[in-house]
Design an enzyme around this catalytic site. Structure first.
Site, PDB file in Angstrom:
ATOM      1  N   GLU A   1     -13.701   5.391   0.288  1.00 25.43           N
ATOM      2  CA  GLU A   1     -14.555   4.459   1.029  1.00 25.43           C
ATOM      3  C   GLU A   1     -15.237   5.191   2.186  1.00 25.43           C
ATOM      4  OE1 GLU A   1     -12.453   0.492   1.554  1.00 25.43           O
ATOM      5  OE2 GLU A   1     -10.822   1.703   0.717  1.00 25.43           O
TER       6      GLU A   1
ATOM      7  N   GLU B   1      -8.787   9.127   5.838  1.00 26.29           N
ATOM      8  CA  GLU B   1      -9.024   7.693   5.669  1.00 26.29           C
ATOM      9  C   GLU B   1     -10.092   7.399   4.618  1.00 26.29           C
ATOM     10  OE1 GLU B   1      -7.585   4.851   7.050  1.00 26.29           O
ATOM     11  OE2 GLU B   1      -6.040   6.294   7.588  1.00 26.29           O
TER      12      GLU B   1
ATOM     13  N   GLU C   1       0.844  -1.194   0.000  1.00 24.97           N
ATOM     14  CA  GLU C   1       0.000   0.000   0.000  1.00 24.97           C
ATOM     15  C   GLU C   1       0.877   1.240   0.000  1.00 24.97           C
ATOM     16  OE1 GLU C   1      -2.651   0.359   3.274  1.00 24.97           O
ATOM     17  OE2 GLU C   1      -3.523  -1.651   3.037  1.00 24.97           O
TER      18      GLU C   1
ATOM     19  N   LYS D   1     -15.146   4.025   6.214  1.00 28.51           N
ATOM     20  CA  LYS D   1     -13.914   3.894   6.990  1.00 28.51           C
ATOM     21  C   LYS D   1     -13.950   4.856   8.159  1.00 28.51           C
ATOM     22  CE  LYS D   1     -10.120   2.511   5.380  1.00 28.51           C
ATOM     23  NZ  LYS D   1      -8.774   2.352   4.775  1.00 28.51           N
TER      24      LYS D   1
END
Length: 376
Positions: A300, A309, A246, A303
């Site tokens: 997203e 985030e 990542e 999250k």
């Protein structure tokens, strides 16, 4: 040749959201991007079925919460029988990540289950006769390091040295990579006055020289990776490849998340693409191309944590781009499948229109032209 190099670049397909496209639409999007490698954080059967008979190589993940169960070889065999074997060979499962950042999990006792689970999953694959094309490993955060600067000082924390040695022994024996989640953004956010922004964004800068090796680093990601290579070597292993599971940059953050902007996200990802297309290695291993997976495909919305985030994605859930990567619209007579990019970040929309050439082909052309003209 160009597409072959671009195809080696991977992207993380997270699903912590309630508004994402269906897996078949995601498959179309990946095809549009000419990306053939992705990683998911579970073994979602809808995704594994949707990706069957496609060119996508997929890495799946064993969720952290079941690691303790997999200390039982029979449980590991059952997990592989239920979650991996039914999808082969139609779905190209190339890796199993046993847990994700297990050492930094909220449950500190979980780390003791990691190596037995890794070994049991590998043995289960072998027992079922499906181990030849599937690598078993685990991604760690940089929290596993006691020291990371300069890179030659890289060492693992003493309390996990024994477990790390066991893991590295397994990886060495099975010729599997050590994966690391590496985010220069977080280092910059914590020390914006000490760390040059250009250094973390891959922009031209003076960089730093490791005083022990005299190696020059012009970006933080490569320095992070080499710190891990040194830490591994200090435990007696010199043949293990380090890959980035990542890395990425958020396009939005809270008021205290310095650097989380659309411009910085576009710059980081654009420059990362360029480095990947050039097949670069790190200063310590210049002839070994650094394999990296970008985080992430989508923003997203479910999250938890700070705003950043929820804003690491290249795309919004409606498949519009989260920000403009610096390209306007391109037209071509080539009828191949691709993506259309408008000049406005709010209106950019991924499509499978046959009016446009591959996005990453044009990223390459743009970067090459800009470099020759002195703009990059």
């Amino acid at each position: 040749m160009l597409f072959g190099r671009v195809a080696s670049f991977g992207i993380n397909y997270g699903q912590v959201a309630n508004n994402l496209p269906t897996p078949d639409k995601v498959l179309e999007l990946l095809g549009t991007l000419k990306i053939t490698r992705t990683r998911i954080y579970d073994t979602n059967p809808q995704i594994l079925n949707a990706f069957a008979n496609s060119d996508i190589e997929i890495i799946v993940t064993v969720e952290n919460q079941i690691l303790s169960q997999l200390n039982d070889p029979q449980q590991a065999l059952q997990w592989v029988s239920n979650n991996i074997k039914p999808y082969l060979p139609d779905t190209k499962i190339t890796g199993i990540q046993v847990g994700n950042e297990v050492y930094t999990d909220d449950n500190p006792t979980m780390f003791q289950y990691l190596v037995p689970a890794v070994i049991n999953i590998h043995n289960a694959l072998s027992q079922l006769g499906i181990s030849s094309n599937i690598q078993v490993s685990t991604p760690s955060s940089l929290a596993v390091l006691q020291e990371s600067y300069p890179p030659s000082a890289g060492t693992f924390k003493s309390d996990i040295t024994q477990t790390m040695t066991q893991l590295l022994s397994f990886l060495s024996k099975t010729n599997s990579p050590f994966w690391i989640n590496a985010y220069p953004f977080f280092a910059y956010k914590d020390s914006p006055n000490e760390i040059p922004l250009d250094y973390v964004l891959f922009n031209p800068n003076e960089g730093m020289v490791d005083p022990n090796t005299k190696l020059h680093y012009d970006n933080m990601l490569y320095a992070m990776v080499d710190a891990v290579v040194f830490a591994i070597a200090k435990l007696g292993f010199n043949d293990i490849e380090v890959r980035v599971s990542e890395t990425g940059w958020p396009s939005k953050g809270d008021s205290d998340e310095v650097g989380a902007t659309v411009q910085n996200a576009a710059t980081y990802n654009r420059n990362l693409f360029r480095r990947q297309m050039e097949n670069e290695g790190t200063p310590l291993r210049p002839r070994m191309r650094l394999e990296a997976y970008l985080f992430a495909l989508f923003n997203e919305d479910l999250k938890t944590g700070p705003t950043s985030e929820r804003n690491f994605g290249l795309f919004q859930p409606d498949e519009s781009m989260a920000y403009n990567v610096g390209l306007s619209a391109f037209a071509t007579t080539n009828p191949s499948t691709s993506m259309s990019l408008a000049s406005s970040a709010t209106n950019t929309k991924a499509t499978t229109s046959k009016k446009y050439q591959s996005l990453f082909y044009w990223i390459f052309v743009y970067l090459l032209t800009s470099t020759l003209c002195g703009f990059v």
